[in-house]
Enzyme design. Structure first.
Site, mmCIF file in Angstrom:
data_model
loop_
_atom_site.group_PDB
_atom_site.id
_atom_site.type_symbol
_atom_site.label_atom_id
_atom_site.label_comp_id
_atom_site.label_asym_id
_atom_site.label_seq_id
_atom_site.Cartn_x
_atom_site.Cartn_y
_atom_site.Cartn_z
ATOM 1 C CE LYS A 190 -1.313 2.901 2.344
ATOM 2 N NZ LYS A 190 -1.145 4.431 2.259
ATOM 3 N N GLY A 242 6.545 5.066 9.100
ATOM 4 C CA GLY A 242 5.889 6.367 9.074
ATOM 5 C C GLY A 242 5.991 7.055 10.417
ATOM 6 C CB SER A 243 4.121 9.911 11.787
ATOM 7 O OG SER A 243 2.791 9.422 11.888
ATOM 8 C CB THR A 244 5.795 8.367 16.665
ATOM 9 O OG1 THR A 244 7.188 8.150 16.391
ATOM 10 C CG2 THR A 244 5.453 7.747 18.009
ATOM 11 C CB ALA A 246 0.642 6.867 11.449
ATOM 12 N N GLY A 247 1.904 5.169 13.861
ATOM 13 C CA GLY A 247 2.338 3.888 14.391
ATOM 14 C C GLY A 247 1.587 3.490 15.649
ATOM 15 C CD GLU A 264 11.924 3.243 10.266
ATOM 16 O OE1 GLU A 264 12.056 4.174 11.099
ATOM 17 O OE2 GLU A 264 11.892 3.416 9.050
ATOM 18 C CB CYS A 297 13.033 8.209 10.157
ATOM 19 S SG CYS A 297 13.720 6.712 9.407
ATOM 20 C CD GLU A 396 10.591 12.062 12.802
ATOM 21 O OE1 GLU A 396 11.458 11.385 12.233
ATOM 22 O OE2 GLU A 396 9.420 11.672 12.960
#
Length: 493
Positions: A190, A242-244, A246-247, A264, A297, A396
């Site tokens: 995706k 991706g971003s924390t 979203a994680g 990650e 990152c 970040e």
């Protein structure tokens, strides 16, 4: 502006998805305008997956895993496909690089150089097929007069959803798909709405090398449809970069249904400078902060240095951050292109304002470059005398912004490096290798380099704390795509 911004797209099926070994039209007429960050114009339009397309991709991948030949092939047979993918990827290096520049503003020459790595990743896992113990035998034991054969069998985890970021799609696909394929998994790739091109080309390569139908499925979708993938019980594992924020969302959903996941996520990586090391050499390394627009990152974005050397390192960094050639990523003289997305530039500018408001010293940069009225450009930005508790030292930024943090002592510099919610990467600058190793063991980070920006995908990559869960690349990157199964058999003559 270079004519490559207007070049024909290198896609054979720009209006279709690759599902089940076929190019299929989307179930709806939804579309995504991909913006060229250098011109702010539409580079191309691609279909947007809706719920029916996600359902189709997942169902096909599930059938291919449950009923197809791929999971039951010998690893060495699957390795042949990985080698073919690597060869095809090399043949299309220019297509990948051109898209990387047009979608994200990456400097073209740097994109070409970086694209040497993805084929190597596929070949690394192909080589691993010959040495990795997919079936591990343990010494036989006797129980009630019966000899027992004991083994650990590592089997594919199942159907994998690989959810990609926009800043480095081709390498990220390789990090996720190569070990998944070697393990025997089927995948749904995706891609992000901002940079879907690499996913399209990789689907063409999957077709070209003859992967069995349903092993590789590729769609482009936004957040709602991505969450459908994460929630679907037919997806056994999610691998996400991706971003924390979203994680956290993905991890919580996977936790609800006990799905496997590798995350990650973000970083706020520290460069810890000891007093015995050459300041000019440190400054040269830290120019990497603005390369790729700072949208890396693992970038070293905080510098911990003793108060006695603070001003010296700031002076050296000023020369590395001033006068950077910013412009068209296809121009051979350009050192830094635009940021990838308009909202990302807005976000970076917000952090720069926060740094000023919170009392950090703006040394250079912080503005939109003169003469570049179109495009998502921002100057490389250096802050000095930054409080380690401040916004620009803790959050970040994902842009070309470097914060220099003064420390009371070398020991205090190490403490400051660990005072972060993140733990993805770090580096120690000292002439003493044994000392560097001792400090590296103290830093809570997934990677620690010595006297440079040093990570090694052949070993492992991933983070501590809010920087993620699990590891990608190397042998460590294969384990998350395998389920260990204990098998104990009666050994009859």
């Amino acid at each position: 502006m270079d004519l490559r911004h207007e070049a024909p797209l290198p896609f054979r099926h720009p209006d279709k998805f690759y599902i089940g070994g076929h190019w299929v039209r989307p179930a709806s007429d939804g579309h995504i305008d991909v913006i060229d960050p250098s011109t702010e114009l539409v580079a191309y339009t691609t279909p947007a997956a809706g719920p029916a397309d996600v359902e189709h991709a997942v169902a096909t991948a599930r059938t291919a895993f449950d009923d197809g030949p791929w999971p039951t092939m010998e690893p060495i047979e699957r390795a042949g496909y990985l080698r073919a993918i690597a060869a095809a990827l090399r043949r299309r290096t220019d297509d990948f690089a051109m898209l990387w520049s047009r979608e994200t503003g990456a400097v073209y020459s740097e994109a070409v150089a970086a694209l040497a790595t993805p084929p190597q990743i596929y070949e690394f896992y192909a080589d691993l097929a010959e040495s990795f113990e997919f079936v591990e035998h343990f010494p036989d034991e006797e129980e009630d007069g019966i000899r027992l054969q004991r083994m650990l069998v590592r089997e594919p985890v199942g159907v994998v959803a690989a959810i990609l970021p926009w800043n480095g799609t081709t390498p990220m696909i390789a990090m996720k798909a190569a070990p998944a394929l070697l393990a025997g998994c089927t995948v749904v790739v995706k891609c992000s709405p901002e940079a879907p091109g690499a996913g399209q080309i990789m689907a063409e390569i999957a077709e070209e090398v003859g992967l069995p139908p349903g092993v590789w499925n590729a769609i482009t979708a936004d957040r709602a449809e991505s969450e459908m993938l994460v929630r679907d019980h037919r997806i056994d594992k999610v691998t996400f970069t991706g971003s924390t924020a979203a994680g956290r969302r993905i991890g919580s959903i996977c936790g609800e249904r006990i799905a496997r996941c590798t995350l990650e996520l973000g970083g706020k990586s520290a460069a810890v400078v000891m007093d015995d090391y050459d300041i000019a050499a440190v400054a040269k390394v830290l120019s990497n902060t603005w390369r790729w627009g700072g949208q890396v990152c693992a970038a070293l974005t905080r510098v911990m240095v003793t108060e006695s050397r603070h001003d010296e390192i700031v002076d050296a960094l000023r020369s590395e951050f001033s006068g950077v050639a910013i412009g068209d990523p296809f121009d051979s003289t350009t050192q830094m292109g635009p940021l990838s997305i308009g909202r990302q530039r807005d976000r970076v500018e917000g952090f720069i304002r926060a740094g000023i408001d919170e009392g950090a010293q703006l040394v250079t940069g912080g503005k939109r470059p003169a003469g570049l009225d179109r495009g998502f450009f921002v100057e490389p930005t250096l802050f000095a005398r930054v409080d380690n508790a401040s916004t620009i030292a803790q959050q970040e930024i994902f842009g070309p912004v470097l914060a220099v943090v003064p420390a009371k002592s070398e020991e205090h510099a190490v403490e400051l490096a660990n005072q972060s919610a993140y733990g993805l990467n770090a580096s120690v600058f000292t002439n003493d290798t044994e000392r560097a190793f001792r400090i590296a063991r103290k830093i809570r980070s997934g990677s620690v380099g010595h006297n440079g920006f040093r990570t090694d995908w052949r070993i492992a990559f991933g983070g501590f704390k809010d920087s993620g869960i699990g590891r990608e690349c190397g042998r460590e990157g294969l384990y998350p795509f395998l389920e260990p199964k204990t098998v104990v058999l009666e050994a009859h003559p």
